[in-house]
Design an enzyme around this catalytic site. Structure first.
Site, PDB file in Angstrom:
ATOM      1  CB  SER A  60      -0.965  -0.047   1.193  1.00  0.00           C
ATOM      2  OG  SER A  60      -2.015   0.863   1.039  1.00  0.00           O
ATOM      3  CG  ASP A  76      -6.756  -2.756  -3.737  1.00  0.00           C
ATOM      4  OD1 ASP A  76      -7.404  -1.995  -2.997  1.00  0.00           O
ATOM      5  OD2 ASP A  76      -5.599  -3.118  -3.481  1.00  0.00           O
ATOM      6  CG  HIS A  88      -6.039  -2.281   0.129  1.00  0.00           C
ATOM      7  ND1 HIS A  88      -5.330  -1.839  -0.963  1.00  0.00           N
ATOM      8  CD2 HIS A  88      -5.386  -1.789   1.213  1.00  0.00           C
ATOM      9  CE1 HIS A  88      -4.306  -1.100  -0.560  1.00  0.00           C
ATOM     10  NE2 HIS A  88      -4.321  -1.058   0.759  1.00  0.00           N
TER      11      HIS A  88
END
Length: 417
Positions: free
Chosen positions: A204, A332, A361
């Protein structure tokens, strides 16, 4: 992405420290990288990139279909939330090392206790970069750490300022574009294990920082390889989607985490003037609001949109010369698939992209350990990294120059906490 807390051959050699083993494979024939016959990747996986043919032989499982765990993967939000709250967290005992940065800030490195005695100095080192507000306690970080250690790798978690209870000693946190701490950490780890190859894995926001670092510091980056997972890439696009529909739930959760960190260290920010809005930072209702009140001002941006645009790693990936694997999930909700810089990845001979049809995610609830064990990505990541490590151990020494790395190491001081 810029916020989550559920968190090839190069045409020219990279300059490296003269004390390190060979970390690249410039102009080497494909046969030197253990290329062997293997089944074609399964059509459920979208695999592309300039290094596709070079690196496909690394993987032992991509010929099998991506089979998400029933029910949980029917909805990207269910998968994301389930992984965040219910994925098991392997027990790990850390030994913390705090580093003072040149601006008197501090970051925390969590090493696995006892590995300094158990592993030889030449064991490959893996640096882990968690997502926004994430740290060494997160389950996805620990699973990757355990998987790498089982293969004989030395692992260290890089906890950014304020994350994972890392000390905050100046009125500055970290951001999607700030690379100073990353450079310091890499330089420090490299100086500590000069005979080992260095690798990195980021998730991320950590992935965004990692790719920015590799793209901007491509001439001095000492990493032998890296992996980017659920990278938002284009933070402007990610911000647009982040404020839509169910995504506001993630926005609220991350904002609360940011505000909690800020309030813990609010006294450091008490006398700041200019455009800083510390009351808003303490009570922000969205990540964008927090970034507008504090982050973009700290790093000299005129607006949040300017900060997001400048900080997007989609702009850096074309310059990456280190071997890079990117893994994304098509569904995602926080790192939108439409933000993936596909063309630049396809044109970069050092990059490989794998897009799974599901995953959410930081989810990827698939594979033999689903639903509570490690994500589907972990064995894929280790296949890639071990492939690079095997190749580096057989390659001839390449041209090197460690001046930049050594200079940044000179300015690094340890902070005992």
């Amino acid at each position: 992405m810029t916020r989550l807390a559920f968190a090839a051959v190069s045409s020219s050699p990279i300059l490296l420290s003269p004390t390190r083993r060979h970390l690249r494979f410039p102009n080497r024939p494909i046969s030197a990288l253990h290329v062997s016959a293997m089944p074609d990747p399964h059509p459920s996986l979208d695999i592309t990139g300039g290094a596709r043919d070079l690196f496909l032989p690394a993987f032992s499982s991509l010929h099998r279909p991506y089979s998400p765990f029933p029910l949980l993967a029917q909805n990207c939000h269910v998968e994301t939330i389930f992984a965040s709250f219910f994925r098991c967290s392997p027990p790990v005992t850390y030994k913390r090392e705090c580093l003072r940065t040149p601006d008197d800030g501090a970051v925390a490195l969590d090493w696995v206790a006892g590995d300094q005695f158990r592993l030889p100095p030449s064991s490959p080192v893996l640096i882990l970069l968690p997502g926004l507000t994430g740290g060494s306690e997160d389950s996805y970080v620990r699973h990757m750490l355990v998987k790498a250690r089982s293969k004989g790798w030395r692992v260290v978690v890089f906890n950014s300022r304020g994350c994972g209870d890392s000390p905050v000693t100046t009125p500055q946190f970290y951001s999607a574009s700030f690379l100073g701490d990353m450079r310091q950490v890499v330089a420090h780890v490299a100086s500590r294990y000069p005979n080992a190859n260095l690798y990195a894995v980021g998730w991320s926001l950590g992935a965004n920082i990692l790719v920015n670092y590799m793209g901007q510091d491509y001439e001095t980056c000492p990493l032998a390889g890296a992996v980017s997972l659920c990278n938002p890439f284009d933070l402007v696009i990610a911000d647009e989607d982040f404020r839509k529909a169910f995504n506001v739930v993630y926005d609220k959760a991350l904002t609360n985490a940011l505000c909690k960190i800020f309030k813990k260290h609010a006294l450091l920010f008490e006398d700041l003037g200019g455009e800083f809005n510390t009351p808003l930072a303490a009570n922000a209702k969205s990540v964008r609001e927090f970034d507008d009140a504090l982050t973009r001002v700290s790093f000299g941006f005129k607006s949040v949109d300017e900060y997001y645009s400048y900080s997007s790693s989609s702009k850096a990936i074309k310059h990456v010369r280190t071997r890079l694997l990117c893994i994304q999930a098509a569904n995602d909700p926080i790192a939108p698939a439409r933000g993936i810089p596909r063309q630049d990845i396809e044109e970069n001979p050092n990059c490989l992209l794998i897009v799974t049809p599901k995953g959410g995610h930081l989810g990827w609830i698939a594979g033999p350990e689903a639903p509570l064990g490690s994500p589907w990505t972990d064995p894929v990541v280790m296949d890639f990294l071990e492939y690079l490590e095997r190749g580096s151990s057989q390659s001839p020494a390449c041209r090197s120059d460690g001046e930049a790395l050594q200079q940044s190491t000179v300015d690094l001081h340890q902070l005992k906490v």
